[in-house]
Write a protein that holds these residues in place. Structure first.
Motif, PDB file in Angstrom:
ATOM      1  N   ARG A 223       0.837  -1.210   0.000  1.00 21.46           N
ATOM      2  CA  ARG A 223       0.000   0.000   0.000  1.00 21.46           C
ATOM      3  C   ARG A 223       0.869   1.256   0.000  1.00 21.46           C
ATOM      4  NH1 ARG A 223      -4.707   0.647   4.414  1.00 21.46           N
ATOM      5  NH2 ARG A 223      -2.966   0.778   5.887  1.00 21.46           N
ATOM      6  N   ARG A 358      -7.400   3.420  16.009  1.00 21.45           N
ATOM      7  CA  ARG A 358      -7.867   2.959  14.710  1.00 21.45           C
ATOM      8  C   ARG A 358      -9.319   3.368  14.485  1.00 21.45           C
ATOM      9  NH1 ARG A 358      -4.868   1.903  18.089  1.00 21.45           N
ATOM     10  NH2 ARG A 358      -5.687  -0.062  18.802  1.00 21.45           N
ATOM     11  N   GLN A 360     -12.689   4.554  11.635  1.00 23.39           N
ATOM     12  CA  GLN A 360     -13.346   4.361  10.331  1.00 23.39           C
ATOM     13  C   GLN A 360     -14.117   5.635  10.001  1.00 23.39           C
ATOM     14  OE1 GLN A 360     -16.437   1.317  10.036  1.00 23.39           O
ATOM     15  NE2 GLN A 360     -15.379   0.537   8.239  1.00 23.39           N
ATOM     16  N   SER A 362     -16.686   8.170   7.877  1.00 24.06           N
ATOM     17  CA  SER A 362     -17.911   8.145   7.079  1.00 24.06           C
ATOM     18  C   SER A 362     -18.462   9.555   6.994  1.00 24.06           C
ATOM     19  CB  SER A 362     -18.952   7.227   7.720  1.00 24.06           C
ATOM     20  OG  SER A 362     -19.317   7.749   8.984  1.00 24.06           O
ATOM     21  N   ALA A 373     -12.795   1.915  15.205  1.00 21.16           N
ATOM     22  CA  ALA A 373     -12.914   0.738  14.323  1.00 21.16           C
ATOM     23  C   ALA A 373     -13.131  -0.541  15.128  1.00 21.16           C
ATOM     24  CB  ALA A 373     -11.668   0.623  13.455  1.00 21.16           C
ATOM     25  N   TYR A 386     -11.292  -2.861   9.864  1.00 19.27           N
ATOM     26  CA  TYR A 386     -12.243  -1.779   9.570  1.00 19.27           C
ATOM     27  C   TYR A 386     -11.568  -0.413   9.588  1.00 19.27           C
ATOM     28  CZ  TYR A 386     -14.580  -5.877  11.241  1.00 19.27           C
ATOM     29  OH  TYR A 386     -14.928  -7.175  11.424  1.00 19.27           O
ATOM     30  N   THR A 387     -10.261  -0.422   9.795  1.00 21.64           N
ATOM     31  CA  THR A 387      -9.536   0.837   9.971  1.00 21.64           C
ATOM     32  C   THR A 387      -9.268   1.527   8.635  1.00 21.64           C
ATOM     33  OG1 THR A 387      -8.510   0.063  11.990  1.00 21.64           O
ATOM     34  CG2 THR A 387      -7.343   1.792  10.823  1.00 21.64           C
ATOM     35  N   THR A 388      -9.702   2.788   8.538  1.00 19.87           N
ATOM     36  CA  THR A 388      -9.352   3.572   7.342  1.00 19.87           C
ATOM     37  C   THR A 388      -8.559   4.816   7.717  1.00 19.87           C
ATOM     38  OG1 THR A 388     -11.494   4.702   7.419  1.00 19.87           O
ATOM     39  CG2 THR A 388     -11.321   2.790   5.956  1.00 19.87           C
ATOM     40  N   CYS A 389      -8.438   5.062   9.020  1.00 19.31           N
ATOM     41  CA  CYS A 389      -7.648   6.228   9.456  1.00 19.31           C
ATOM     42  C   CYS A 389      -7.165   5.998  10.875  1.00 19.31           C
ATOM     43  CB  CYS A 389      -8.500   7.495   9.409  1.00 19.31           C
ATOM     44  SG  CYS A 389      -9.798   7.514  10.646  1.00 19.31           S
ATOM     45  N   LEU A 410      -5.176   9.906   7.244  1.00 19.03           N
ATOM     46  CA  LEU A 410      -5.826   9.045   6.246  1.00 19.03           C
ATOM     47  C   LEU A 410      -4.890   7.939   5.767  1.00 19.03           C
ATOM     48  CD1 LEU A 410      -7.600  11.750   4.036  1.00 19.03           C
ATOM     49  CD2 LEU A 410      -8.435  10.607   6.104  1.00 19.03           C
ATOM     50  N   GLU A 412      -5.803   5.493   3.430  1.00 18.87           N
ATOM     51  CA  GLU A 412      -6.019   5.022   2.070  1.00 18.87           C
ATOM     52  C   GLU A 412      -5.959   6.139   1.034  1.00 18.87           C
ATOM     53  OE1 GLU A 412      -9.345   2.449   2.716  1.00 18.87           O
ATOM     54  OE2 GLU A 412      -7.992   0.978   3.599  1.00 18.87           O
ATOM     55  N   ASP A 413      -5.427   7.266   1.449  1.00 11.05           N
ATOM     56  CA  ASP A 413      -5.276   8.394   0.536  1.00 11.05           C
ATOM     57  C   ASP A 413      -3.871   8.302  -0.066  1.00 11.05           C
ATOM     58  OD1 ASP A 413      -5.175  11.479  -0.105  1.00 11.05           O
ATOM     59  OD2 ASP A 413      -3.573  11.126   1.337  1.00 11.05           O
TER      60      ASP A 413
END
Ligand SMILES: Nc1nc2c(c(=O)[nH]1)N[C@H]1C(S)=C(S)[C@@H](COP(=O)(O)OP(=O)(O)OC[C@H]3O[C@@H](n4cnc5c(N)ncnc54)[C@H](O)[C@@H]3O)O[C@H]1N2
Ligand code: MOO
Ligand code: MG
Length: 421
Positions: A223, A358, A360, A362, A373, A386-389, A410, A412-413
């Protein structure tokens, strides 16, 4: 007595790591296989786009001046002297009262200076000659895509280090690149340590656990843009661990281990770093989880000793390894992008250290919210799915409540930001 460790701040730890950054070499890859790679050089337009004046419509190329007196009652008539589709070259130069039937994308013939759409023309044939009748006036350059109107030769299209996305790939193809010079990914070795570890294809036994960290890190390396290589797991044994780590270190640019960095009887990494003659940059960071994250350097090679606890291992990677990989790959924005989000849960736990919880993200309407998360413990693995940030919760006495605004990093940025803060 265990010697107390001296915790350093997260920013300082990142800076210490980044001082050992080096710049990756470049390599040629095929256009098909360049997705998500980073451009090794500024991408400059090598010719005008379009490369020739072309028609945006199926119609007739004519001279605008010939339509000067054209009206509904008295349409102007053209003799059709040529017929060209895209990819064909006009055979004839156009003169007064003449038209070339032309299709979308075809080169405008010499002499023509506008294109009328087929829908506006009436065509007929008489004595073997084709005619076109037009009952409207046209302007010079009307419906012509001019050479260089999209891009002029010499324009900087995309900077060095840009991640190749489908649009950049289209542009590379547009300029006829069948091979692309990209930044070589640093080779990053991963070793898991711990006698308790089983590989996923082994049978579960009491007292043992499956090695999840190694696979998680391999994926985090991808990633972040690096080239991961798994070198297996090690029992907590000094002699065999030393020889394996020493050998692997010769093969990779960076070595990541997980586990064995705390103060336990089987936490061998500090001793192994000494045996390897590596210099420890830090072995305690004022953060939770991942406080035991240890980084050492031997020559040009960095050794990241991430925690064995899965959440601590995950956070240690994202805070310290991600910027290094991105830096090596000529990225300016090495750190994770920070944005503000509102807490969607209470967070009553207090800690003197900054927490990286961790989370998530939205949207609720136009507002960005962040939920926990899952369970916020260093030894937890489930929340990571479930972690995105990472929610940055400043250390201190304050309790945080639902609705409080906090900064989140972030994961996934792709864009990132130059500095940690
Ligand atoms: N007396 C103290 N004990 C501990 C301290 C401390 O300061 N003083 N720090 C705690 C903190 S904080 C953390 S985090 C952990 C760090 O432990 P290590 O990095 O030494 O890791 P291990 O002891 O090898 O393992 C810890 C934990 O993680 C599990 N583990 C290890 N490898 C994996 C893997 N590949 N996949 C999944 N899980 C793994 C291991 O079984 C242990 O449960 O130390 C605290 N202790
Ligand atoms: O390194 Mo530990 O994660 O602070 O819980
Ligand atoms: Mg330990």
């Amino acid at each position: 007595m265990v010697k107390p460790r001296n915790p350093i701040m997260v920013d300082e730890a990142i800076n210490k790591v980044m001082r050992h950054k080096w710049e990756a070499e470049t390599e040629l890859v095929s256009l098909e296989n360049c997705d998500l790679r980073r451009l090794a050089a500024p991408f400059i337009a090598t010719h005008n786009i379009p490369f020739f004046h072309k028609s945006p419509y199926d119609g007739f190329a004519i001279r605008a001046e010939d339509t000067k007196y054209s009206t509904d009652e008295d349409p102007v008539v053209f003799e059709v002297i040529d017929y060209i589709g895209a990819g064909q070259l006009p055979r004839n130069e156009l003169g007064e009262g003449q038209a070339t039937r032309i299709m979308t994308g075809a080169k405008i013939p010499q002499g023509a200076n506008c294109v009328v759409m087929l829908e506006d023309c009436y065509t007929y044939q008489k004595d073997g000659i084709h005619y076109m009748e037009l009952a409207k006036k046209m302007e010079e350059n009307q419906n012509i895509i001019k050479e260089g109107s999209e891009l002029a030769k010499g324009t900087l299209l995309v900077d060095r280090g840009a991640i190749i996305n489908p649009g950049i790939k289209a542009l590379l193809a547009t300029f006829g690149y069948h091979q692309v010079e990209v930044i070589k990914k640093p080779l990053i070795g991963v070793i898991a340590t711990g006698t308790e570890l089983l590989e996923p294809d082994e049978d579960l036994e009491s007292g043992k656990i499956y090695n999840s960290n190694a696979y998680m890190i391999l994926s985090q390396i991808k990633r972040a843009g690096g080239d991961p290589s798994y070198y297996g797991k090690l029992d907590d044994d000094v002699t065999s661990s030393y020889s394996r780590i020493k050998r692997v270190l010769q093969e990779v640019d960076i070595l990541i281990t997980t586990g064995g960095v705390s103060v336990g009887d089987f936490d061998l990494m500090p001793e192994l770093y000494n045996m390897l003659g590596a210099t420890t940059l830090f072995n305690k960071v004022a953060m939770r989880p991942g406080s035991v994250t240890t980084v050492a350097v031997k020559g040009k090679k960095l050794l990241f000793g991430l925690s064995g606890n899965p959440s601590a291992c995950y956070v240690g990677f994202e805070l310290f390894v991600r910027p290094m990989i991105r830096g090596i790959m000529h990225q300016k924005n090495v750190c994770m992008k920070r944005v503000k989000a509102k807490l969607d849960d209470d967070f009553p736990k207090m800690n003197p250290y900054t927490r990286y919880v961790r989370g998530q993200l939205s949207y609720q309407g136009r507002e960005l919210y962040v939920q926990l998360a899952g369970i916020d413990h260093s030894n937890v693995v489930s929340s990571l799915a479930y972690t995105t940030c990472l929610i940055e919760i400043p250390g201190g006495k304050e309790k945080y409540e639902k609705g409080d605004e906090l900064e989140v990093l972030l994961l996934e940025d792709m864009e990132g930001q130059a500095n940690f803060r």
